[in-house]
Design an enzyme around this catalytic site. Sequence first.
Site, mmCIF file in Angstrom:
data_model
loop_
_atom_site.group_PDB
_atom_site.id
_atom_site.type_symbol
_atom_site.label_atom_id
_atom_site.label_comp_id
_atom_site.label_asym_id
_atom_site.label_seq_id
_atom_site.Cartn_x
_atom_site.Cartn_y
_atom_site.Cartn_z
ATOM 1 N N ASP A 194 43.091 26.449 128.565
ATOM 2 C CA ASP A 194 42.276 26.138 127.858
ATOM 3 C C ASP A 194 42.858 26.849 126.632
ATOM 4 O O ASP A 194 42.731 26.144 125.345
ATOM 5 C CB ASP A 194 40.795 26.791 128.242
ATOM 6 N N VAL A 218 37.239 23.539 125.450
ATOM 7 C CA VAL A 218 38.671 22.229 125.762
ATOM 8 C C VAL A 218 38.453 21.667 126.819
ATOM 9 O O VAL A 218 38.465 20.671 126.871
ATOM 10 C CB VAL A 218 40.402 22.592 124.902
ATOM 11 N N ASP A 219 38.443 22.898 127.794
ATOM 12 C CA ASP A 219 38.348 22.463 129.248
ATOM 13 C C ASP A 219 36.687 20.955 129.265
ATOM 14 O O ASP A 219 36.849 20.495 129.822
ATOM 15 C CB ASP A 219 38.405 23.299 130.273
ATOM 16 N N VAL A 220 35.763 22.001 129.086
ATOM 17 C CA VAL A 220 34.994 20.918 128.514
ATOM 18 C C VAL A 220 34.422 19.792 128.254
ATOM 19 O O VAL A 220 34.320 18.945 129.031
ATOM 20 C CB VAL A 220 32.907 21.993 128.622
ATOM 21 N N GLY A 268 36.692 17.068 130.094
ATOM 22 C CA GLY A 268 36.023 17.170 131.473
ATOM 23 C C GLY A 268 34.672 15.438 131.401
ATOM 24 O O GLY A 268 34.961 15.144 131.393
#
Length: 368
Positions: free
Chosen positions: A137, A165-167, A170
């Site tokens: 991230d 960014v990961d969220v 997802g």
Amino acid sequence: MTGALDGLLIADFGRVLAGPYATMLLADLGAEVVKIERPGAGDDTRRWGPPWGVTDSTYFQSVNRNKRSVALDLTDAEDLAAARRLVARADVVVENFLPGGMDKLGLGYDQVVAANPDLVYCSITGFGRDNDLPGYDLLIQAVGGLMSVTGPDPATPTKVGVAMVDVVTGLHAALGILAALRHRDRTGEGQRVEVNLLSSLLSALTNQSAAYVGAGVVPRAMGNAHPSIAPYDVFGAKDRPLVLAVGNDRQFARLAEVLGLPALATDSRFATNSARVAHRDDLRAILEPALRADTAAAWCAALTAAKVPCGPVNDLAQAISLAESLGLAPVVAVGDPPQASVANPIALSATPPTYRTAPPRLGQHTPE
């Protein structure tokens, strides 16, 4: 209670955050998620503490409720065969190995789709299928431009305080999976779903990325100010900071009235949003001394009554308390003994999210 995704089996080879967040959202909606983990180690986030929860780090627990954990060594022939059997009967596979990693195990899309043609297969990468680069991230926030527009000034690039960014990736993965399942419902055909961190960030930058691709403007860090709206920033009150989020000229006129400065609404420098943006420094020099005359709570009460968007800068404890006071039920109890968990934010009238099981211990469900 029946969940919207009851009957779906998801083989979850995801690790860390983007994949596990996507599969937890789907699990909350009723899907059965079987999380494949390395024996003896498991998902890296199990050890990303402090702080620690009941059995693992709170980081791991934040994205792994409603799942089963199966410990399989994918370099072992017997365990790999078990993984292949799971994939063969799954509705959905989610994986975030480096590109080509699942293919080396015989678990790539092209290798498994012949035996399971209606499979929805979601791959999450850092930079796309053809780029063998690790995606973290912080790295994507840097190379993807997010840090360049975050922080007090252009000389101080700053990451967002959560792995945003990961969220976002997802969320994109979950959306892509649901779209593919809808297509499968109509046609009986599965398909490959691909999301990557860099593309997800560029999409999530919305107005900032559009400023460049649409007008050639390279955005820069402006602290808490907004490039296109004013006043839309953090201001100091007598005791603590507060935010003004004035989105139109009517709200600005009401702000000026509450502050006892009605002439601001007709001042040529401030009468329109574009004028206020052009003279934001002059505007701040007038607003902040006025706001420092009283407490944040007093101003927020008066401005909210006047329908001017504003609020104090809360910490997480205060934010949870606010959500509770508004009846949003932000915290749920999961498992036995109960563990506190942040609620799924999706409300469905007929098939709401459910909280059936706490985040699993490593390998807890391997015998099953």
